[in-house]
Design a protein around this motif. Sequence first.
Motif, PDB file in Angstrom:
ATOM      1  N   PHE A  72       0.836  -1.206   0.000  1.00  0.00           N
ATOM      2  CA  PHE A  72       0.000   0.000   0.000  1.00  0.00           C
ATOM      3  C   PHE A  72       0.869   1.254   0.000  1.00  0.00           C
ATOM      4  CE2 PHE A  72      -1.941   3.451   2.437  1.00  0.00           C
ATOM      5  CZ  PHE A  72      -3.036   3.718   1.625  1.00  0.00           C
ATOM      6  N   PHE A  73       1.856   1.297   0.888  1.00  0.00           N
ATOM      7  CA  PHE A  73       2.729   2.466   0.948  1.00  0.00           C
ATOM      8  C   PHE A  73       3.557   2.636  -0.325  1.00  0.00           C
ATOM      9  CE2 PHE A  73       2.499   2.101   5.756  1.00  0.00           C
ATOM     10  CZ  PHE A  73       1.632   3.183   5.860  1.00  0.00           C
ATOM     11  N   HIS A  74       3.990   1.524  -0.912  1.00  0.00           N
ATOM     12  CA  HIS A  74       4.777   1.593  -2.144  1.00  0.00           C
ATOM     13  C   HIS A  74       3.964   2.205  -3.287  1.00  0.00           C
ATOM     14  CE1 HIS A  74       7.367   0.526  -5.486  1.00  0.00           C
ATOM     15  NE2 HIS A  74       6.387  -0.198  -6.008  1.00  0.00           N
ATOM     16  N   TYR A  75       2.743   1.750  -3.456  1.00  0.00           N
ATOM     17  CA  TYR A  75       1.931   2.252  -4.563  1.00  0.00           C
ATOM     18  C   TYR A  75       1.329   3.623  -4.287  1.00  0.00           C
ATOM     19  CZ  TYR A  75       2.584  -2.033  -7.085  1.00  0.00           C
ATOM     20  OH  TYR A  75       3.165  -3.065  -7.779  1.00  0.00           O
ATOM     21  N   GLN A  76       1.398   4.072  -3.049  1.00  0.00           N
ATOM     22  CA  GLN A  76       0.949   5.422  -2.720  1.00  0.00           C
ATOM     23  C   GLN A  76       2.115   6.339  -2.373  1.00  0.00           C
ATOM     24  OE1 GLN A  76      -2.229   6.539  -3.105  1.00  0.00           O
ATOM     25  NE2 GLN A  76      -2.470   4.528  -4.025  1.00  0.00           N
ATOM     26  N   SER A  77       3.336   5.933  -2.718  1.00  0.00           N
ATOM     27  CA  SER A  77       4.516   6.728  -2.349  1.00  0.00           C
ATOM     28  C   SER A  77       4.538   8.086  -3.030  1.00  0.00           C
ATOM     29  CB  SER A  77       5.799   5.955  -2.652  1.00  0.00           C
ATOM     30  OG  SER A  77       5.886   5.661  -4.023  1.00  0.00           O
ATOM     31  N   GLY A  78       3.899   8.233  -4.181  1.00  0.00           N
ATOM     32  CA  GLY A  78       3.825   9.540  -4.832  1.00  0.00           C
ATOM     33  C   GLY A  78       3.027  10.528  -3.998  1.00  0.00           C
ATOM     34  N   ILE A  79       1.958  10.055  -3.398  1.00  0.00           N
ATOM     35  CA  ILE A  79       1.126  10.918  -2.553  1.00  0.00           C
ATOM     36  C   ILE A  79       1.812  11.160  -1.213  1.00  0.00           C
ATOM     37  CG2 ILE A  79      -1.072  11.018  -1.302  1.00  0.00           C
ATOM     38  CD1 ILE A  79      -2.293   9.414  -3.613  1.00  0.00           C
ATOM     39  N   LEU A  80       2.439  10.116  -0.677  1.00  0.00           N
ATOM     40  CA  LEU A  80       3.079  10.210   0.634  1.00  0.00           C
ATOM     41  C   LEU A  80       4.447  10.868   0.580  1.00  0.00           C
ATOM     42  CD1 LEU A  80       2.169   6.647   1.913  1.00  0.00           C
ATOM     43  CD2 LEU A  80       1.032   8.787   2.484  1.00  0.00           C
ATOM     44  N   ASN A  81       4.958  11.084  -0.635  1.00  0.00           N
ATOM     45  CA  ASN A  81       6.259  11.715  -0.842  1.00  0.00           C
ATOM     46  C   ASN A  81       7.367  10.943  -0.108  1.00  0.00           C
ATOM     47  OD1 ASN A  81       7.829  13.562  -2.135  1.00  0.00           O
ATOM     48  ND2 ASN A  81       7.609  15.141  -0.569  1.00  0.00           N
ATOM     49  N   ASN A  82       7.304   9.635  -0.236  1.00  0.00           N
ATOM     50  CA  ASN A  82       8.287   8.757   0.378  1.00  0.00           C
ATOM     51  C   ASN A  82       8.500   7.569  -0.555  1.00  0.00           C
ATOM     52  OD1 ASN A  82      10.002   8.396   2.540  1.00  0.00           O
ATOM     53  ND2 ASN A  82       8.345   8.410   4.047  1.00  0.00           N
ATOM     54  N   ASP A  83       9.689   7.013  -0.554  1.00  0.00           N
ATOM     55  CA  ASP A  83       9.975   5.889  -1.433  1.00  0.00           C
ATOM     56  C   ASP A  83      10.104   4.613  -0.608  1.00  0.00           C
ATOM     57  OD1 ASP A  83      10.578   4.363  -3.618  1.00  0.00           O
ATOM     58  OD2 ASP A  83      12.668   4.977  -3.719  1.00  0.00           O
ATOM     59  N   PHE A  84       9.194   3.672  -0.844  1.00  0.00           N
ATOM     60  CA  PHE A  84       9.175   2.402  -0.134  1.00  0.00           C
ATOM     61  C   PHE A  84       9.600   1.251  -1.035  1.00  0.00           C
ATOM     62  CE2 PHE A  84       6.389   4.995   2.421  1.00  0.00           C
ATOM     63  CZ  PHE A  84       6.694   4.604   3.704  1.00  0.00           C
ATOM     64  N   LYS A  85      10.244   1.552  -2.156  1.00  0.00           N
ATOM     65  CA  LYS A  85      10.540   0.517  -3.142  1.00  0.00           C
ATOM     66  C   LYS A  85      11.446  -0.580  -2.586  1.00  0.00           C
ATOM     67  CE  LYS A  85      12.006  -0.446  -7.750  1.00  0.00           C
ATOM     68  NZ  LYS A  85      12.183  -0.016  -9.075  1.00  0.00           N
ATOM     69  N   GLU A  86      12.518  -0.230  -1.895  1.00  0.00           N
ATOM     70  CA  GLU A  86      13.457  -1.236  -1.366  1.00  0.00           C
ATOM     71  C   GLU A  86      12.763  -2.173  -0.377  1.00  0.00           C
ATOM     72  OE1 GLU A  86      16.598  -1.949  -2.269  1.00  0.00           O
ATOM     73  OE2 GLU A  86      16.271  -0.475  -3.866  1.00  0.00           O
ATOM     74  N   ALA A  87      12.023  -1.607   0.561  1.00  0.00           N
ATOM     75  CA  ALA A  87      11.316  -2.439   1.550  1.00  0.00           C
ATOM     76  C   ALA A  87      10.257  -3.292   0.862  1.00  0.00           C
ATOM     77  CB  ALA A  87      10.676  -1.559   2.614  1.00  0.00           C
ATOM     78  N   TYR A  88       9.579  -2.710  -0.123  1.00  0.00           N
ATOM     79  CA  TYR A  88       8.559  -3.465  -0.851  1.00  0.00           C
ATOM     80  C   TYR A  88       9.179  -4.633  -1.619  1.00  0.00           C
ATOM     81  CZ  TYR A  88       4.963  -4.707  -4.204  1.00  0.00           C
ATOM     82  OH  TYR A  88       4.058  -5.403  -4.964  1.00  0.00           O
ATOM     83  N   MET A  89      10.320  -4.425  -2.223  1.00  0.00           N
ATOM     84  CA  MET A  89      10.964  -5.501  -2.989  1.00  0.00           C
ATOM     85  C   MET A  89      11.393  -6.652  -2.072  1.00  0.00           C
ATOM     86  SD  MET A  89      10.474  -4.606  -5.990  1.00  0.00           S
ATOM     87  CE  MET A  89      11.310  -5.928  -6.818  1.00  0.00           C
ATOM     88  N   ILE A  90      11.851  -6.332  -0.870  1.00  0.00           N
ATOM     89  CA  ILE A  90      12.205  -7.386   0.090  1.00  0.00           C
ATOM     90  C   ILE A  90      10.951  -8.157   0.501  1.00  0.00           C
ATOM     91  CG2 ILE A  90      13.049  -7.829   2.433  1.00  0.00           C
ATOM     92  CD1 ILE A  90      15.014  -5.485   1.965  1.00  0.00           C
ATOM     93  N   SER A  91       9.869  -7.429   0.790  1.00  0.00           N
ATOM     94  CA  SER A  91       8.634  -8.118   1.195  1.00  0.00           C
ATOM     95  C   SER A  91       8.028  -8.896   0.032  1.00  0.00           C
ATOM     96  CB  SER A  91       7.617  -7.122   1.764  1.00  0.00           C
ATOM     97  OG  SER A  91       6.970  -6.402   0.747  1.00  0.00           O
ATOM     98  N   LEU A  92       8.234  -8.425  -1.200  1.00  0.00           N
ATOM     99  CA  LEU A  92       7.757  -9.159  -2.371  1.00  0.00           C
ATOM    100  C   LEU A  92       8.480 -10.500  -2.482  1.00  0.00           C
ATOM    101  CD1 LEU A  92       5.970  -9.000  -4.944  1.00  0.00           C
ATOM    102  CD2 LEU A  92       7.963  -8.047  -6.102  1.00  0.00           C
ATOM    103  N   ARG A  93       9.783 -10.476  -2.278  1.00  0.00           N
ATOM    104  CA  ARG A  93      10.554 -11.731  -2.313  1.00  0.00           C
ATOM    105  C   ARG A  93      10.164 -12.646  -1.158  1.00  0.00           C
ATOM    106  NH1 ARG A  93      15.269  -7.881  -3.202  1.00  0.00           N
ATOM    107  NH2 ARG A  93      15.402  -7.744  -5.467  1.00  0.00           N
TER     108      ARG A  93
END
Length: 192
Positions: free
Chosen positions: A50-71
Amino acid sequence: MGSDADSLNASVAHIVLCCVAGKGISRMSGKSFTHPGMHANFFIHGVLGFFHYQSGILNNDFKEAYMISLRASRYLALPCLMADLRRGDHAISAIHLMSGLVPFALSLVGEDNVPLGNLMIACNIIALCHYSFSTNREWGWYTAGAAVIAYFLSPQTEQKMLYPLTLAMMEYCAYRVFHIHYDPPPAPPPRR
């Protein structure tokens, strides 16, 4: 505009995953460390998604944490479920855990071996089918079917929302493996 709609759909799908996984966590009653593994894994993946796909609105980048949780959602969830189902046999339980830890560790160090990961997922699905057959657990079959859809069919599509929704379906089936058990009806008495 299409990308914004896709991100919104993916965010909603991750919220659905959080809700279903939260119910799985709330139904825990054992003292096994592996049992919350699948449910907690999916819950954390849902929150980070949720935070990763809303990072544009939240002005934060959760990509690294999201990729770990995806794996982790790909390689660790099903082995944790199988380790918990086989917790009476410590050797088999450890083998199931290792079958997820090896591809997950490889992916974390940048050496993601997709064929090995797919093989380990397939082995765990086959083991779940064997467990379902030997213990007569109907929801185990449903969980295995949902795992095939989540891990092998949904990545082939371009829809970002399909993977979390299929994980939610898998989670929904998985926590019922522990609670609903159908025994075959007793044989009729012999006629005299």
